[in-house]
Design a protein around this motif. Structure first.
Motif, PDB file in Angstrom:
ATOM      1  N   ASN A   1      49.630  32.912  40.411  1.00  0.00           N
ATOM      2  CA  ASN A   1      50.763  32.849  41.352  1.00  0.00           C
ATOM      3  C   ASN A   1      52.066  33.262  40.670  1.00  0.00           C
ATOM      4  OD1 ASN A   1      49.453  31.866  43.796  1.00  0.00           O
ATOM      5  ND2 ASN A   1      49.102  29.991  42.656  1.00  0.00           N
TER       6      ASN A   1
ATOM      7  N   LYS B 261      46.845  38.737  44.862  1.00  0.00           N
ATOM      8  CA  LYS B 261      47.856  37.966  45.582  1.00  0.00           C
ATOM      9  C   LYS B 261      49.078  38.798  45.963  1.00  0.00           C
ATOM     10  CE  LYS B 261      46.379  33.645  43.472  1.00  0.00           C
ATOM     11  NZ  LYS B 261      46.082  32.906  44.700  1.00  0.00           N
TER      12      LYS B 261
ATOM     13  N   SER C  14      52.212  35.588  46.294  1.00  0.00           N
ATOM     14  CA  SER C  14      51.751  34.352  46.921  1.00  0.00           C
ATOM     15  C   SER C  14      52.860  33.309  46.994  1.00  0.00           C
ATOM     16  CB  SER C  14      50.560  33.786  46.145  1.00  0.00           C
ATOM     17  OG  SER C  14      50.897  33.620  44.788  1.00  0.00           O
TER      18      SER C  14
ATOM     19  N   GLN D 194      49.325  38.353  54.367  1.00  0.00           N
ATOM     20  CA  GLN D 194      50.332  37.525  53.704  1.00  0.00           C
ATOM     21  C   GLN D 194      50.293  36.098  54.222  1.00  0.00           C
ATOM     22  OE1 GLN D 194      53.853  39.735  54.553  1.00  0.00           O
ATOM     23  NE2 GLN D 194      53.594  41.146  52.857  1.00  0.00           N
TER      24      GLN D 194
ATOM     25  N   GLN E 258      47.171  34.330  53.004  1.00  0.00           N
ATOM     26  CA  GLN E 258      47.303  34.022  51.585  1.00  0.00           C
ATOM     27  C   GLN E 258      48.198  32.802  51.370  1.00  0.00           C
ATOM     28  OE1 GLN E 258      49.775  36.529  48.767  1.00  0.00           O
ATOM     29  NE2 GLN E 258      47.732  37.348  48.404  1.00  0.00           N
TER      30      GLN E 258
ATOM     31  N   THR F 264      47.369  29.049  49.859  1.00  0.00           N
ATOM     32  CA  THR F 264      48.178  28.482  48.777  1.00  0.00           C
ATOM     33  C   THR F 264      48.673  27.093  49.147  1.00  0.00           C
ATOM     34  OG1 THR F 264      48.879  30.681  48.100  1.00  0.00           O
ATOM     35  CG2 THR F 264      50.211  28.853  47.319  1.00  0.00           C
TER      36      THR F 264
END
Length: 199
Positions: free
Chosen positions: A34, A79, A113, A155, A158, A162
């Motif tokens: 990340n 990511k 991310s 996006q 993702q 997260t």
């Protein structure tokens, strides 16, 4: 050693002597995927640059673990939406291995991310809405709308993953550290900015 490797080594030695700036960052290690995706996106959204892993913030060469960097690098690329042109090289200086991650500047916005960032001086800053809109509108044509919507969906997915991972960890630890709060905030900002970008 080939000419290319020798030239890269000379370039890196020079960059280390000059210190980090808007086009160069030093890190002792690659951090997690990340964080690395955030750093890569910030360079891509600005003027491009190099991340040198295995050098501390005072410019001392400490070396890195090749396998760890490769694993983190590959996960970080997954990511990034869209993933910019990013290359990974390794060189040896003073018997210590360094990883050189070279990132090209992009016309399109690259989100990580953790949100949308740009490189300013020697740090990553969140891109403000007007900058994102302006950059995105300059590059999107009517033929790219379908691709853009697809990127937005990726996006959001993702960032949702997260956030879910963060919540699971929070439940396990039963406490919310400042870092996790920042992470969630960046994720939420990323979703909001993605929606604004693609309106």
């Amino acid at each position: 050693m080939s000419n290319k490797e020798e030239n890269l080594k000379d370039e890196i030695v020079k960059l280390i002597s000059l210190g980090d700036n808007e086009k160069v960052e030093f890190r002792r290690n690659s951090g997690g995927p990340n964080l690395l995706s955030k750093i890569v996106s910030s360079f891509a959204n600005a003027s491009g640059g190099k991340l040198i892993v295995g050098v501390d913030n005072k410019g001392r060469i400490v070396g890195c673990k090749r396998d760890d960097v490769i694993e983190t690098f590959n996960k970080a690329k997954e990511k990034l939406i869209p993933c910019p042109i990013v290359l990974l090289d390794f060189i040896e200086i003073n018997n210590k291995e360094l990883a050189i991650i070279s990132i090209e500047k992009t016309d399109k916005i690259v989100s990580s991310s953790l949100g949308v960032f740009k490189r300013v001086n020697n740090s990553e800053e969140i891109m403000v809405t007007e900058e994102i809109k302006s950059k995105q509108l300059n590059t999107v044509t009517k033929y790219e709308i379908i691709d853009t919507v697809g990127e937005m969906a990726q996006q959001i997915t993702q960032l949702t993953i997260t956030l879910e991972d963060t919540i699971k960890r929070y439940k396990k630890q039963n406490r919310l550290s400042r870092k996790i709060i920042e992470w969630i905030a960046c994720g939420i900002i990323g979703v909001v900015l993605s929606l604004i970008i693609h309106l």
